[in-house]
Design an enzyme around this catalytic site. Sequence first.
Site, PDB file in Angstrom:
ATOM      1  N   ASP A 229      -1.107 -42.892 -39.448  1.00 39.50           N
ATOM      2  CA  ASP A 229      -0.208 -43.290 -38.370  1.00 39.50           C
ATOM      3  C   ASP A 229       0.626 -42.090 -37.927  1.00 39.50           C
ATOM      4  OD1 ASP A 229       1.567 -44.590 -36.671  1.00 39.50           O
ATOM      5  OD2 ASP A 229       2.792 -45.371 -38.297  1.00 39.50           O
TER       6      ASP A 229
ATOM      7  N   ASP B 176      -3.573 -45.277 -25.248  1.00 41.94           N
ATOM      8  CA  ASP B 176      -3.801 -46.691 -24.929  1.00 41.94           C
ATOM      9  C   ASP B 176      -2.742 -47.146 -23.929  1.00 41.94           C
ATOM     10  OD1 ASP B 176      -4.147 -49.482 -24.905  1.00 41.94           O
ATOM     11  OD2 ASP B 176      -4.831 -49.489 -26.975  1.00 41.94           O
TER      12      ASP B 176
ATOM     13  N   GLU C 110      -1.683 -32.697 -31.499  1.00 44.95           N
ATOM     14  CA  GLU C 110      -2.277 -33.697 -30.608  1.00 44.95           C
ATOM     15  C   GLU C 110      -2.318 -35.036 -31.320  1.00 44.95           C
ATOM     16  OE1 GLU C 110      -6.159 -34.832 -27.850  1.00 44.95           O
ATOM     17  OE2 GLU C 110      -6.247 -33.042 -29.115  1.00 44.95           O
TER      18      GLU C 110
ATOM     19  N   GLU D 144      -5.374 -38.896 -35.807  1.00 41.98           N
ATOM     20  CA  GLU D 144      -6.166 -40.020 -35.294  1.00 41.98           C
ATOM     21  C   GLU D 144      -6.379 -41.004 -36.442  1.00 41.98           C
ATOM     22  OE1 GLU D 144      -7.544 -42.565 -33.364  1.00 41.98           O
ATOM     23  OE2 GLU D 144      -7.767 -40.856 -31.986  1.00 41.98           O
TER      24      GLU D 144
ATOM     25  N   ASP E 148      -4.778 -42.066 -16.948  1.00 37.16           N
ATOM     26  CA  ASP E 148      -5.428 -42.530 -15.723  1.00 37.16           C
ATOM     27  C   ASP E 148      -4.888 -43.897 -15.299  1.00 37.16           C
ATOM     28  OD1 ASP E 148      -6.539 -43.780 -17.911  1.00 37.16           O
ATOM     29  OD2 ASP E 148      -8.595 -43.761 -17.155  1.00 37.16           O
TER      30      ASP E 148
ATOM     31  N   LYS F 202      -1.143 -54.987 -20.109  1.00 35.58           N
ATOM     32  CA  LYS F 202      -0.380 -56.220 -19.888  1.00 35.58           C
ATOM     33  C   LYS F 202       1.111 -55.950 -20.067  1.00 35.58           C
ATOM     34  CE  LYS F 202      -4.101 -59.303 -21.364  1.00 35.58           C
ATOM     35  NZ  LYS F 202      -4.529 -60.333 -22.350  1.00 35.58           N
TER      36      LYS F 202
END
Length: 225
Positions: A110, A133, A58, A83, A169, A137
Amino acid sequence: MDNPHHRHIRSFVLRQGHLSDAQSRALEAGLPRWGIAYQPTPLDLDAAFGRSAPKVLEIGFGMGGATADIAAARPDTDFLGIEVHGPGVGNLLKLIDEKQLSNLRLIRHDAVEVVDHMLAPDSLDGFHLYFPDPWPKKRHHKRRLVQPAFVAKIVSRLKPGAYIHMATDWEDYAIQMLDVLNAEPALRNSVDGFAPRPDWRPLTKFEQRGLRLGHGVWDLLFIKR
């Protein structure tokens, strides 16, 4: 001066955030036990978990609540979480201790470098990416993690028959994910279009709130040929 073409575009901003006392204690006590240090050499996954079992990666587990729930519900599977943000790593380490989980290992680094250097080809049975994320934009879309080169890299680390499960989402990101996964010849969609949420992915508090407000959530479930 570095050649910018030799640096990959990072899909995250390193926001350290505030570590609670409990998270700080969990990092100090838990990382030596459940953490794996980054190294530019292949990782022996069975040795890292102390057993031979299916391995699922994950990337970006956030505060780790869903990850801990999934690991608790699937004790016969080992989960490797990556993470970069300290509070999230500390919180998941705290949950590992509270839930007495032995099938989770964490790498604070990373993810692209970990996949490149630490994970061998055909070593994973599954891959999870939940609510990455969205970089909403348009000029930042190049920072989105789900791009053809990244998916090809993940696929190369999956065994034949292994799965990729993603959720977002953001509808336009969901469409991008679907397009990228459909274009990868080594993958086949498990359904026609978007998938129902699998039983193993719990609803997060954030997701439950969004659903109450009428926001959509899109799951994708693909299988390596």
